[in-house]
Design a protein around this motif. Structure first.
Motif, PDB file in Angstrom:
ATOM      1  N   ARG A  82       0.811  -1.219   0.000  1.00 49.29           N
ATOM      2  CA  ARG A  82       0.000   0.000   0.000  1.00 49.29           C
ATOM      3  C   ARG A  82       0.847   1.274   0.000  1.00 49.29           C
ATOM      4  NH1 ARG A  82      -2.651  -1.520   3.950  1.00 49.29           N
ATOM      5  NH2 ARG A  82      -1.408  -0.578   5.575  1.00 49.29           N
ATOM      6  N   ALA A 142       2.570   0.589  -4.318  1.00 53.89           N
ATOM      7  CA  ALA A 142       1.507   1.306  -5.038  1.00 53.89           C
ATOM      8  C   ALA A 142       1.952   2.699  -5.484  1.00 53.89           C
ATOM      9  CB  ALA A 142       0.234   1.365  -4.205  1.00 53.89           C
ATOM     10  N   LEU A 164       4.223   2.562  -8.456  1.00 51.34           N
ATOM     11  CA  LEU A 164       3.577   2.219  -9.721  1.00 51.34           C
ATOM     12  C   LEU A 164       2.645   3.303 -10.233  1.00 51.34           C
ATOM     13  CD1 LEU A 164       2.756  -1.519  -8.983  1.00 51.34           C
ATOM     14  CD2 LEU A 164       4.666  -0.606 -10.326  1.00 51.34           C
ATOM     15  N   ASP A 165       2.273   4.237  -9.387  1.00 44.76           N
ATOM     16  CA  ASP A 165       1.399   5.322  -9.818  1.00 44.76           C
ATOM     17  C   ASP A 165       2.107   6.195 -10.840  1.00 44.76           C
ATOM     18  OD1 ASP A 165      -0.593   4.433  -8.162  1.00 44.76           O
ATOM     19  OD2 ASP A 165      -0.182   5.880  -6.564  1.00 44.76           O
ATOM     20  N   ALA A 195      -1.924 -10.236  -6.797  1.00 44.23           N
ATOM     21  CA  ALA A 195      -2.555  -8.949  -7.105  1.00 44.23           C
ATOM     22  C   ALA A 195      -1.502  -7.878  -7.400  1.00 44.23           C
ATOM     23  CB  ALA A 195      -3.447  -8.512  -5.943  1.00 44.23           C
ATOM     24  N   ALA A 196      -0.424  -7.880  -6.629  1.00 41.53           N
ATOM     25  CA  ALA A 196       0.643  -6.896  -6.852  1.00 41.53           C
ATOM     26  C   ALA A 196       1.331  -7.135  -8.191  1.00 41.53           C
ATOM     27  CB  ALA A 196       1.658  -6.952  -5.717  1.00 41.53           C
ATOM     28  N   ARG A 202      -0.743  -5.910 -10.968  1.00 36.59           N
ATOM     29  CA  ARG A 202      -0.648  -4.441 -11.095  1.00 36.59           C
ATOM     30  C   ARG A 202       0.633  -4.041 -11.807  1.00 36.59           C
ATOM     31  NH1 ARG A 202      -0.783   0.512  -7.926  1.00 36.59           N
ATOM     32  NH2 ARG A 202      -0.885   2.038  -9.591  1.00 36.59           N
ATOM     33  N   ALA A 231       0.088  -4.712 -15.390  1.00 33.17           N
ATOM     34  CA  ALA A 231      -0.808  -3.722 -15.989  1.00 33.17           C
ATOM     35  C   ALA A 231      -0.090  -2.404 -16.269  1.00 33.17           C
ATOM     36  CB  ALA A 231      -2.011  -3.483 -15.071  1.00 33.17           C
ATOM     37  N   VAL A 232       0.828  -2.037 -15.393  1.00 29.01           N
ATOM     38  CA  VAL A 232       1.550  -0.781 -15.562  1.00 29.01           C
ATOM     39  C   VAL A 232       2.596  -0.883 -16.671  1.00 29.01           C
ATOM     40  CG1 VAL A 232       3.185   0.794 -14.433  1.00 29.01           C
ATOM     41  CG2 VAL A 232       1.139   0.043 -13.219  1.00 29.01           C
TER      42      VAL A 232
END
Length: 129
Positions: A53, A57, A60-61, A99-100, A103, A106-107
């Motif tokens: 978190r 996260a 990756l933003d 899940a990580a 992500r 996806a990035v």
């Protein structure tokens, strides 16, 4: 305490740390650790969730490039270690890691994500970071 636990687990992995190592590294009493987290696994799950978190996260933003993420490579270490060591053995860790990784895929796209994680793993092996 959670950030310090993340650093410990990212540096030596779950199996590389004893409860005594955690007590010493965190500067807490064994009873406090057990009272707060219930077990070494409880601390690990809390640290992993906090890391995902609060460190992964934000990393990756903003759709970073593979190169930018590679420069921040040490911030990927807990994810790598969790994927290799605990995810195959612990369904809860496995779900968090899956899940990580989804992500990260996806990035960056799966090929770039695999390349990034492979390069970071090799850097850890070659330099002992």
């Amino acid at each position: 305490m959670t950030r310090a636990a993340v650093a410990l687990f990212a540096g030596r992995a779950y199996d590389g740390l004893s409860v005594d190592d955690l007590v010493t590294g965190l500067g807490v009493h064994r009873n406090s650790l057990y009272k707060t987290f219930g077990s070494k696994r409880g601390l690990y799950l809390t640290a992993l969730q906090w890391y995902l978190r609060n460190e992964l996260a934000p990393l990756l933003d903003g759709a970073p490039t593979t190169g930018a993420l590679l420069r921040e490579g040490a911030k990927l270490d807990l994810l790598l270690l969790a994927a290799a060591e605990q995810a195959p053995l612990d369904a809860e860790v496995g779900a968090l890691v899956a899940a990580a990784l989804a992500r990260v895929d996806a990035v960056l796209g799966p090929d770039a994500a695999n390349q990034l994680l492979g390069l970071r793993l090799r850097a850890r092996i070659n330099t002992g970071e």
